[in-house]
Motif scaffolding. Structure first.
Motif, PDB file in Angstrom:
ATOM      1  N   GLY A 606      45.937  13.119  61.489  1.00  0.00           N
ATOM      2  CA  GLY A 606      45.110  14.179  60.907  1.00  0.00           C
ATOM      3  C   GLY A 606      45.942  15.334  60.383  1.00  0.00           C
ATOM      4  O   GLY A 606      45.677  15.887  59.307  1.00  0.00           O
ATOM      5  N   VAL A 607      46.974  15.701  61.133  1.00  0.00           N
ATOM      6  CA  VAL A 607      47.847  16.807  60.761  1.00  0.00           C
ATOM      7  C   VAL A 607      48.561  16.509  59.444  1.00  0.00           C
ATOM      8  O   VAL A 607      48.558  17.305  58.504  1.00  0.00           O
ATOM      9  CB  VAL A 607      48.883  17.072  61.876  1.00  0.00           C
ATOM     10  CG1 VAL A 607      49.919  18.094  61.427  1.00  0.00           C
ATOM     11  CG2 VAL A 607      48.174  17.525  63.143  1.00  0.00           C
ATOM     12  N   TRP A 608      49.169  15.318  59.373  1.00  0.00           N
ATOM     13  CA  TRP A 608      49.927  14.953  58.164  1.00  0.00           C
ATOM     14  C   TRP A 608      48.992  14.746  56.985  1.00  0.00           C
ATOM     15  O   TRP A 608      49.323  15.063  55.841  1.00  0.00           O
ATOM     16  CB  TRP A 608      50.771  13.697  58.425  1.00  0.00           C
ATOM     17  CG  TRP A 608      51.826  13.920  59.461  1.00  0.00           C
ATOM     18  CD1 TRP A 608      51.917  13.322  60.672  1.00  0.00           C
ATOM     19  CD2 TRP A 608      52.924  14.823  59.381  1.00  0.00           C
ATOM     20  NE1 TRP A 608      53.003  13.780  61.378  1.00  0.00           N
ATOM     21  CE2 TRP A 608      53.651  14.711  60.596  1.00  0.00           C
ATOM     22  CE3 TRP A 608      53.402  15.733  58.415  1.00  0.00           C
ATOM     23  CZ2 TRP A 608      54.791  15.468  60.879  1.00  0.00           C
ATOM     24  CZ3 TRP A 608      54.546  16.471  58.689  1.00  0.00           C
ATOM     25  CH2 TRP A 608      55.224  16.333  59.915  1.00  0.00           C
ATOM     26  N   GLY A 609      47.814  14.218  57.269  1.00  0.00           N
ATOM     27  CA  GLY A 609      46.814  14.013  56.221  1.00  0.00           C
ATOM     28  C   GLY A 609      46.437  15.332  55.576  1.00  0.00           C
ATOM     29  O   GLY A 609      46.341  15.439  54.342  1.00  0.00           O
ATOM     30  N   ALA A 610      46.212  16.364  56.429  1.00  0.00           N
ATOM     31  CA  ALA A 610      45.853  17.683  55.928  1.00  0.00           C
ATOM     32  C   ALA A 610      46.968  18.239  55.046  1.00  0.00           C
ATOM     33  O   ALA A 610      46.731  18.767  53.952  1.00  0.00           O
ATOM     34  CB  ALA A 610      45.580  18.628  57.094  1.00  0.00           C
ATOM     35  N   LEU A 611      48.199  18.075  55.524  1.00  0.00           N
ATOM     36  CA  LEU A 611      49.347  18.581  54.764  1.00  0.00           C
ATOM     37  C   LEU A 611      49.483  17.847  53.432  1.00  0.00           C
ATOM     38  O   LEU A 611      49.724  18.465  52.388  1.00  0.00           O
ATOM     39  CB  LEU A 611      50.625  18.419  55.594  1.00  0.00           C
ATOM     40  CG  LEU A 611      51.870  19.041  54.971  1.00  0.00           C
ATOM     41  CD1 LEU A 611      51.769  20.554  54.956  1.00  0.00           C
ATOM     42  CD2 LEU A 611      53.127  18.606  55.720  1.00  0.00           C
ATOM     43  N   LEU A 612      49.278  16.547  53.471  1.00  0.00           N
ATOM     44  CA  LEU A 612      49.400  15.733  52.257  1.00  0.00           C
ATOM     45  C   LEU A 612      48.389  16.172  51.208  1.00  0.00           C
ATOM     46  O   LEU A 612      48.722  16.353  50.038  1.00  0.00           O
ATOM     47  CB  LEU A 612      49.202  14.253  52.609  1.00  0.00           C
ATOM     48  CG  LEU A 612      49.337  13.268  51.451  1.00  0.00           C
ATOM     49  CD1 LEU A 612      50.760  13.244  50.914  1.00  0.00           C
ATOM     50  CD2 LEU A 612      48.930  11.864  51.866  1.00  0.00           C
ATOM     51  N   GLY A 613      47.137  16.359  51.666  1.00  0.00           N
ATOM     52  CA  GLY A 613      46.066  16.774  50.758  1.00  0.00           C
ATOM     53  C   GLY A 613      46.404  18.085  50.053  1.00  0.00           C
ATOM     54  O   GLY A 613      46.287  18.201  48.827  1.00  0.00           O
ATOM     55  N   ALA A 614      46.854  19.052  50.871  1.00  0.00           N
ATOM     56  CA  ALA A 614      47.159  20.368  50.314  1.00  0.00           C
ATOM     57  C   ALA A 614      48.389  20.316  49.399  1.00  0.00           C
ATOM     58  O   ALA A 614      48.435  20.990  48.371  1.00  0.00           O
ATOM     59  CB  ALA A 614      47.376  21.366  51.440  1.00  0.00           C
ATOM     60  N   SER A 615      49.378  19.498  49.761  1.00  0.00           N
ATOM     61  CA  SER A 615      50.586  19.379  48.930  1.00  0.00           C
ATOM     62  C   SER A 615      50.223  18.862  47.553  1.00  0.00           C
ATOM     63  O   SER A 615      50.820  19.240  46.545  1.00  0.00           O
ATOM     64  CB  SER A 615      51.586  18.397  49.550  1.00  0.00           C
ATOM     65  OG  SER A 615      51.722  18.630  50.902  1.00  0.00           O
ATOM     66  N   MET A 616      49.217  17.986  47.535  1.00  0.00           N
ATOM     67  CA  MET A 616      48.756  17.416  46.273  1.00  0.00           C
ATOM     68  C   MET A 616      48.167  18.524  45.390  1.00  0.00           C
ATOM     69  O   MET A 616      48.561  18.656  44.223  1.00  0.00           O
ATOM     70  CB  MET A 616      47.699  16.362  46.607  1.00  0.00           C
ATOM     71  CG  MET A 616      46.965  15.824  45.422  1.00  0.00           C
ATOM     72  SD  MET A 616      47.857  14.466  44.655  1.00  0.00           S
ATOM     73  CE  MET A 616      46.798  14.149  43.262  1.00  0.00           C
ATOM     74  N   THR A 617      47.259  19.322  45.958  1.00  0.00           N
ATOM     75  CA  THR A 617      46.626  20.366  45.133  1.00  0.00           C
ATOM     76  C   THR A 617      47.628  21.444  44.727  1.00  0.00           C
ATOM     77  O   THR A 617      47.511  22.040  43.670  1.00  0.00           O
ATOM     78  CB  THR A 617      45.434  21.023  45.853  1.00  0.00           C
ATOM     79  OG1 THR A 617      45.786  21.225  47.211  1.00  0.00           O
ATOM     80  CG2 THR A 617      44.196  20.165  45.777  1.00  0.00           C
ATOM     81  N   HIS A 618      48.624  21.714  45.573  1.00  0.00           N
ATOM     82  CA  HIS A 618      49.619  22.743  45.245  1.00  0.00           C
ATOM     83  C   HIS A 618      50.854  22.168  44.569  1.00  0.00           C
ATOM     84  O   HIS A 618      51.843  22.868  44.374  1.00  0.00           O
ATOM     85  CB  HIS A 618      50.022  23.506  46.507  1.00  0.00           C
ATOM     86  CG  HIS A 618      48.947  24.426  46.994  1.00  0.00           C
ATOM     87  ND1 HIS A 618      48.804  25.718  46.556  1.00  0.00           N
ATOM     88  CD2 HIS A 618      47.933  24.220  47.868  1.00  0.00           C
ATOM     89  CE1 HIS A 618      47.761  26.282  47.142  1.00  0.00           C
ATOM     90  NE2 HIS A 618      47.209  25.381  47.955  1.00  0.00           N
ATOM     91  N   LEU A 619      50.775  20.854  44.247  1.00  0.00           N
ATOM     92  CA  LEU A 619      51.861  20.141  43.583  1.00  0.00           C
ATOM     93  C   LEU A 619      53.220  20.326  44.285  1.00  0.00           C
ATOM     94  O   LEU A 619      54.242  20.588  43.650  1.00  0.00           O
ATOM     95  CB  LEU A 619      51.977  20.586  42.113  1.00  0.00           C
ATOM     96  CG  LEU A 619      50.692  20.483  41.279  1.00  0.00           C
ATOM     97  CD1 LEU A 619      50.922  21.033  39.863  1.00  0.00           C
ATOM     98  CD2 LEU A 619      50.202  19.051  41.202  1.00  0.00           C
ATOM     99  N   ARG A 620      53.181  20.213  45.645  1.00  0.00           N
ATOM    100  CA  ARG A 620      54.444  20.336  46.381  1.00  0.00           C
ATOM    101  C   ARG A 620      54.958  18.963  46.726  1.00  0.00           C
ATOM    102  O   ARG A 620      54.651  18.385  47.775  1.00  0.00           O
ATOM    103  CB  ARG A 620      54.186  21.132  47.668  1.00  0.00           C
ATOM    104  CG  ARG A 620      54.020  22.624  47.440  1.00  0.00           C
ATOM    105  CD  ARG A 620      55.343  23.289  47.078  1.00  0.00           C
ATOM    106  NE  ARG A 620      56.313  23.182  48.136  1.00  0.00           N
ATOM    107  CZ  ARG A 620      56.584  24.143  49.018  1.00  0.00           C
ATOM    108  NH1 ARG A 620      55.939  25.299  48.945  1.00  0.00           N
ATOM    109  NH2 ARG A 620      57.497  23.962  49.943  1.00  0.00           N
TER     110      ARG A 620
END
Length: 719
Positions: A606-620
């Motif tokens: 869940g933790v990594w999933g959340a980070l992955l999702g946000a990285s996508m929207t912030h193009l990180r």
DNA sequence: GACTAAAATT
């Protein structure tokens, strides 16, 4: 060789012990009577007494035929013999035969009347017949009054019981009649009335006191119970056990175990199997492994006989500890097993996900009850083996509402919502009355499939069946309406709840949060506390997700910190995921990463999933790579990290790298589960998967859609 | 020495 002459009783003993057939008993009896002197024959009371005892014994063991034969073949019968036979019939649920015996008796004593009153009382509570007899008695004794009061009390007719109680002569009223009333009042939850009777008593005994101690304990008034206990002059095993149970059931382990060790030191009081059952139960419930195993060892060493109750509590305790091996051992060592023993062990195996083992036991059981069947059906449903569950349900001899509910909620937890509803209709057609659990799981089915109309129908059904004021139903309704996006109705149901519990508040907070009403969610969180309701870990999950939805980063962060130092709740993995989601969505990646590395346990998907999702929207890309890498490690079969990462590469114009990720996914044969949507037309759910053409009107739908889309485009809907 | 009444537990 010289032998002492044998008494007639000796011969009867001898013959009975050899289990002679009834005919030979008859001749033997005759033989004895012929051979005994006239003097003995006139008052062969010993023989009659012996037969009376046998009638009683056989009657108690359910051996009514044997009791009958002895009675019929007795050459001389006393009033006691008739009374014994009457009782034997009554205890074997044959009231007409008991009546017949009572009618045929040559003479009746007060005891025979008492026996007949008891017979009426215990057979379908024929208390009116009993009362008629009672009124016709020329002489009554203490037992008559006590029995008659018992009859009315067990029928819940306290007015009549009190009336007789008042007319009971003083010398017989206490303590027995009072105790009967106290017991009756406590059983229907009228502690006030029980205490009233108790306070009016002049001659209380240990039973009266123990009853009131228990009454106080069960109403949570443990201090009053303890004060009474301390004041008592006479305390027996039951009193001690009652008081210990009072503490342990409320979770006061120190007091309960402390009293138990005091009891063991007390002279003249011996711990019995009931006491131990209570101790084992507490050890299991409160996870006291050390105390539990120590007690088990003590019981084994002391050579205590394992009655079924005691053995069962030890089995259940080990199952709660997750020590199924130990539970199994206890089970096999038990000489007297009952249905509960089998059911408990089956339950234990199911909790360990050893369905095969559980089923093996289920098949081996000498007889099965409703619990055995339902447990096993639930076990198969829990494993996703709904076919097996249905098969078993069909084999089940008498299906009650619980069995139906288990099958239906099994469908719901396996996301087979259509089946759940169609089985519910079956259930109603078979005139099986649903319970609140049936409706709750159907409401959750409506919520999870977001089919509002179904949910509304179940709501109507709940009102019709008077479950409207059931708290679990109300909570499910709040959840259903908010999951279907209908916050207004959810709110309305929530407001109608008289005494909302922590679940009600949590559900409503989640409802607000998921529908974008973050402010309302937080307001409710404050309100619940002003109403004296303590938040629990789930509440924090709800408010944190509310903060995420409305982007209240500071508030979320403060709430998260307050969990530990203000509410003494240790944040769990899901709380951390929530925070990582909150921080990274807001672009606060440094904080998010810091949090991940400061977690007291390994971060879960869940933790990594959340980070992955946000990285996508912030193009990180850097963080997306890290998160995807971790996710693949934790869930190698999941397509999500590959898809997100490759999409990100493509967006950033790195087509080559994107293709590489896609190839990598393909080579590992990982399939993304297709997106799906559905439509409800006239109560039928039409399911569509992307790229799927299985719907019978697939071609027509496609053409219609194309036309509509074209029209919309012309109208400028896409601009 | 028979019959009849009353309390705690999985």
């Amino acid at each position: 060789m010289l032998t002492k002459p044998k008494s007639p009783l000796y011969y009867v003993h001898f013959l009975f012990s050899l289990k002679f057939s009834i005919s030979s008993l008859h001749t033997a009896t005759k033989d004895i009577i012929v051979r005994t002197s006239a003097k003995t024959r006139c008052k062969n009371s010993k023989f009659i007494v012996y037969c009376n005892t046998q009638i009683t014994k056989h009657g108690r063991n359910g051996n009514i035929k044997e009791a009958e034969s002895i009675f019929n073949r007795m050459p001389f019968k006393s009033t006691v013999s008739w009374t014994a036979m009457l009782t034997a019939y009554a205890e074997n649920r044959n009231i007409s035969k008991a009546r017949e015996v009572f009618a045929k008796m040559p003479e009746r004593t007060t005891s025979s009347y008492n026996a007949m009153i008891t017979a009426y009382n215990t057979n379908n509570f024929m208390v009116d017949e009993a009362y008629e007899l009672f009124c016709n008695m020329s002489e009554r004794d203490a037992v008559s009054y006590a029995t008659m009061i018992t009859g009315f009390v067990s029928k819940g007719r306290f007015d009549k019981a009190l009336e007789i109680y008042e007319t009971t002569p003083g010398k017989w009223r206490e303590p027995v009649c009072s105790n009967v009333l106290i017991n009756g009042y406590l059983k229907v939850g009228r502690l006030d009335m029980a205490v009233g009777i108790f306070k009016g008593m002049v001659r209380r005994d240990v039973v009266s006191l123990s009853l009131i101690v228990d009454g106080y304990c069960k109403s949570g008034r443990i201090m009053e119970a303890r004060n009474l206990f301390n004041e008592m002059v006479e305390r027996n095993v039951v009193t001690w056990t009652t008081m210990i149970n009072g503490y342990l059931k409320m979770g006061y382990l120190i007091d309960g175990f402390g009293l138990f060790s005091m009891m063991r030191k007390e002279k003249g009081v011996l711990v019995n199997s009931t006491t131990l059952t209570i101790i084992f139960d507490a050890c299991g419930h409160f996870d006291r492994y050390r105390e539990g195993t120590q007690m088990h060892g003590l019981v084994l060493k002391s050579g205590f006989t394992f009655c079924a109750f005691l053995g069962n509590s030890i089995i259940t305790m080990y199952c709660r500890f997750g020590c199924i091996g130990a539970a199994n051992l206890v089970f096999h060592m038990m000489t007297r097993k009952d249905l509960v023993s089998w059911n408990s062990l089956i339950m234990g195996y199911l909790q360990e996900n050893e369905t095969e083992k559980a089923y093996e036991l289920f098949e081996k059981m000498p007889s099965k009850d409703v619990v055995s069947w339902t447990t096993m059906i639930m076990g198969f449903s829990g494993e996703g083996q709904t076919d097996k569950a249905i098969e078993l349900f069909r084999l089940m001899p008498e299906k009650d509402d619980v069995a139906w509910t288990v099958v239906i909620s099994g469908f719901v937890s396996n996301e087979m919502y259509e089946e759940a509803f169609s089985w519910f209709i079956d259930m109603l057609q078979k005139s099986v009355m649903p319970n609140s659990l049936t409706l709750s799981s159907l409401l959750s089915a409506s919520a999870n499939s977001a089919i509002l109309s179904n949910g509304q129908q179940i709501h109507a059904q709940a009102i019709k069946m008077c479950f409207e004021l059931d708290l679990s139903i109300q909570n499910s309704l709040v959840s259903m309406y908010s999951k279907c996006g209908n916050v207004v109705d959810a709110c309305q149901v929530f407001m109608s709840i008289k005494e909302p519990n922590v679940v009600s508040f949590n559900t409503m907070i989640v409802g607000f949060a998921h529908n974008g009403f973050g402010e309302e969610a937080l307001k409710l969180f404050v309100k619940m506390q002003s109403e004296g309701q303590e938040p629990n870990p789930i509440t924090f999950l709800a408010v944190l997700s509310a903060c995420t939805h409305v982007g209240l980063i500071e508030v979320g962060w403060e709430l998260f910190k307050s969990m530990k130092y203000l509410y003494n709740i240790e944040p769990g993995p899901d709380h951390y995921s929530c925070m990582v989601d909150l921080l990274s969505r807001a672009g606060l990646f440094d904080k998010a990463i810091d949090l991940i590395y400061s977690m007291p346990f390994d971060p879960h998907s869940g933790v990594w999933g959340a980070l992955l999702g946000a990285s996508m929207t912030h193009l990180r890309l850097d963080l997306a790579k890290l998160a995807a890498q971790q996710l693949i490690k934790l869930e190698p079969d999941s397509a999500a990290p590959y898809v997100v990462l490759s999409n990100l590469y493509t967006i950033l114009g790195k087509k080559k790298e994107g293709d590489k990720v896609r190839m990598d996914k393909k080579s590992k044969r990982i399939q993304k589960s297709p997106g799906c949507s559905w439509l409800i037309v006239k109560d039928k759910v039409h399911l569509f998967l992307s790229g799927d053409q299985s719907h019978k009107d697939s071609e027509e739908i496609r053409l219609t859609l194309r036309t509509i889309m074209k029209e919309m485009e012309e109208l400028g809907c896409y601009r």
